[in-house]
Design a protein around this motif. Structure first.
Motif, short mmCIF file in Angstrom:
data_model
loop_
_atom_site.label_atom_id
_atom_site.label_comp_id
_atom_site.label_asym_id
_atom_site.label_seq_id
_atom_site.Cartn_x
_atom_site.Cartn_y
_atom_site.Cartn_z
N GLU A 11 7.13 -58.20 4.55
CA GLU A 11 6.00 -59.03 4.10
C GLU A 11 4.60 -58.30 4.29
O GLU A 11 4.04 -58.43 3.46
CB GLU A 11 5.92 -60.38 4.97
N ALA A 12 4.50 -57.56 5.39
CA ALA A 12 3.16 -56.84 5.47
C ALA A 12 2.82 -55.88 4.36
O ALA A 12 1.72 -55.69 4.08
CB ALA A 12 3.10 -56.18 6.81
N TRP A 13 3.99 -55.19 4.12
CA TRP A 13 3.97 -54.30 3.13
C TRP A 13 3.68 -54.89 1.74
O TRP A 13 2.56 -54.42 0.95
CB TRP A 13 5.07 -53.24 2.95
N MET A 14 4.32 -56.00 1.25
CA MET A 14 4.00 -56.47 0.24
C MET A 14 2.43 -57.08 0.01
O MET A 14 2.07 -57.30 -0.86
CB MET A 14 4.99 -57.83 -0.15
N ARG A 31 1.98 -47.98 -5.97
CA ARG A 31 2.89 -48.13 -4.78
C ARG A 31 4.12 -48.77 -5.19
O ARG A 31 4.33 -49.62 -6.18
CB ARG A 31 2.06 -48.60 -3.51
N LEU A 32 5.14 -48.40 -4.14
CA LEU A 32 6.67 -49.13 -4.47
C LEU A 32 6.64 -50.47 -3.99
O LEU A 32 5.79 -50.93 -2.84
CB LEU A 32 7.65 -48.36 -3.75
N LEU A 33 7.01 -51.07 -4.46
CA LEU A 33 7.37 -52.61 -4.06
C LEU A 33 8.56 -52.65 -3.30
O LEU A 33 9.67 -52.22 -3.83
CB LEU A 33 7.43 -53.84 -5.40
N ALA A 34 8.81 -53.64 -2.32
CA ALA A 34 9.96 -53.60 -1.26
C ALA A 34 11.07 -54.47 -2.39
O ALA A 34 10.66 -55.47 -2.82
CB ALA A 34 9.76 -54.11 -0.15
N PRO A 35 12.08 -53.78 -2.11
CA PRO A 35 13.35 -55.07 -2.68
C PRO A 35 13.40 -56.41 -1.84
O PRO A 35 12.99 -56.37 -0.81
CB PRO A 35 14.65 -54.04 -2.74
N GLU A 36 14.19 -56.98 -2.31
CA GLU A 36 14.52 -58.43 -1.70
C GLU A 36 15.55 -58.16 -0.58
O GLU A 36 16.28 -57.22 -0.61
CB GLU A 36 15.13 -59.51 -2.61
#
Length: 321
Positions: free
Chosen positions: A285-288, A303-308
């Motif tokens: 959540e912090a990265w997103m 930047r890359l988005l995190a997968p679910e």
């Protein structure tokens, strides 16, 4: 190095219950994983049957790739926590940028060592212009609980100690080999070495019997404890060894990784290592939201988005599936 799988699967690592306490010869086959825009890697750890070797928790081997007419490695900014990344090249160059402000071009047999600690982000690219060939390995080292919240930092070591014998040269990447110690910071008992052998060499490398080991073939025709290895394959060797027989049937090279079996159980998901589902979920959540992991300056792109996250809770278990 990033794990770019859009369907990220949790790896449940650590604990000593499944460590092989005697010498073995367990051949690990890689799986092909696309990385960024134009690179495909061979993923050897985590593997279907083995998750760690000492504190080594992730191993990708790539190349040799001809990138003369392409962009080469292009890995956008992405987060890490709870681990160290080790960049190791045999051919080519990789430009490293991270959220501490470090910018460094890493070249063959130079150590780029990034300690994420509590949180860091970085990018990796083949510079423009870049050499024709790209060949190397990217590895992660899991940080023990006592050190996994240290301040993030990056180390670069161009000159590393070597151990030599007739037909054999061992460059010490991390830890100690036969009395020679790397300047790279290690937070648990471990070792990593790059071994170069000339055609026809037969040698024995001293080992620590309390460590478990694995050998990654990089180039050429080698036999490790009598087992022939093809480039891109890894042989898990277990514990209880005081020396390792090596032979080469061409000019060849391999990486030897080892360490004291990692006692703590881990949850490794995407590019994050933690201890609980909640810890991983909070970091995602912090990265997103763009907090905690800082910014990578100078990278031209998103930047890359995190997968679910998977539907069920992430649970730490043992070292093997």
């Amino acid at each position: 190095m990033s794990n770019l799988d859009r369907q990220a699967v949790p790896s449940l690592c650590g604990g000593r219950g499944f460590v092989v306490a005697e010498p073995v010869r367990e051949l690990l086959s890689p799986r092909q994983v696309p990385l960024g825009e134009s690179t495909v890697v061979r993923r050897l750890l985590p593997n279907l049957g083995r998750r760690m070797v000492g504190a080594w928790a992730f191993v990708d081997h790539y190349g040799p790739d001809d990138i003369a007419d392409g962009p080469g490695m292009q890995v956008p900014p992405h987060p890490h926590m709870g681990l160290q990344t080790v960049s190791w090249l045999h051919e080519g160059e990789v430009l490293h940028r991270d959220s501490t402000g470090s910018v460094r071009t890493i070249r063959p047999r130079q150590l780029g060592l990034m300690t994420s600690g509590r949180a860091i982000s970085h990018s990796e690219q083949s510079p423009a212009p870049h050499p024709r060939l790209l060949h190397g390995a990217q590895l992660w080292v899991a940080l023990p609980d006592a050190h996994r919240h240290v301040e993030p930092h990056f180390e670069f070591h161009a000159d590393l100690p070597e151990v030599t014998a007739p037909g054999l040269r061992a460059t010490v990447i991390l830890g100690t080999v036969d009395g020679a110690t790397s300047p790279g910071t290690a937070y648990s008992p471990l070792m990593g070495a790059d071994l170069t052998l000339t055609d026809g060499t037969g040698a024995r490398l001293p080992l620590e019997p309390d460590f478990e080991y694995a050998a990654l073939a990089m180039t050429g025709e080698t036999r490790v404890d009598g087992v022939p290895l093809q480039p891109g394959s890894m042989l898990y060797l277990g514990c209880g060894r005081t020396e390792l027989p090596l032979s080469a049937h061409s000019d060849a090279s391999l990486m030897l990784l080892g360490g004291e079996p990692f006692a703590e159980e881990l949850v490794m998901w995407w590019n994050l290592i933690g201890r609980t589902h909640e810890e991983i979920a909070e970091a995602r959540e912090a990265w997103m939201k763009g907090t905690r992991f800082g910014e990578v300056e100078g990278y031209d792109g998103d930047r890359l988005l995190a997968p679910e996250l998977p539907p069920g809770p992430l649970k730490p278990r043992g070292r093997v599936r």
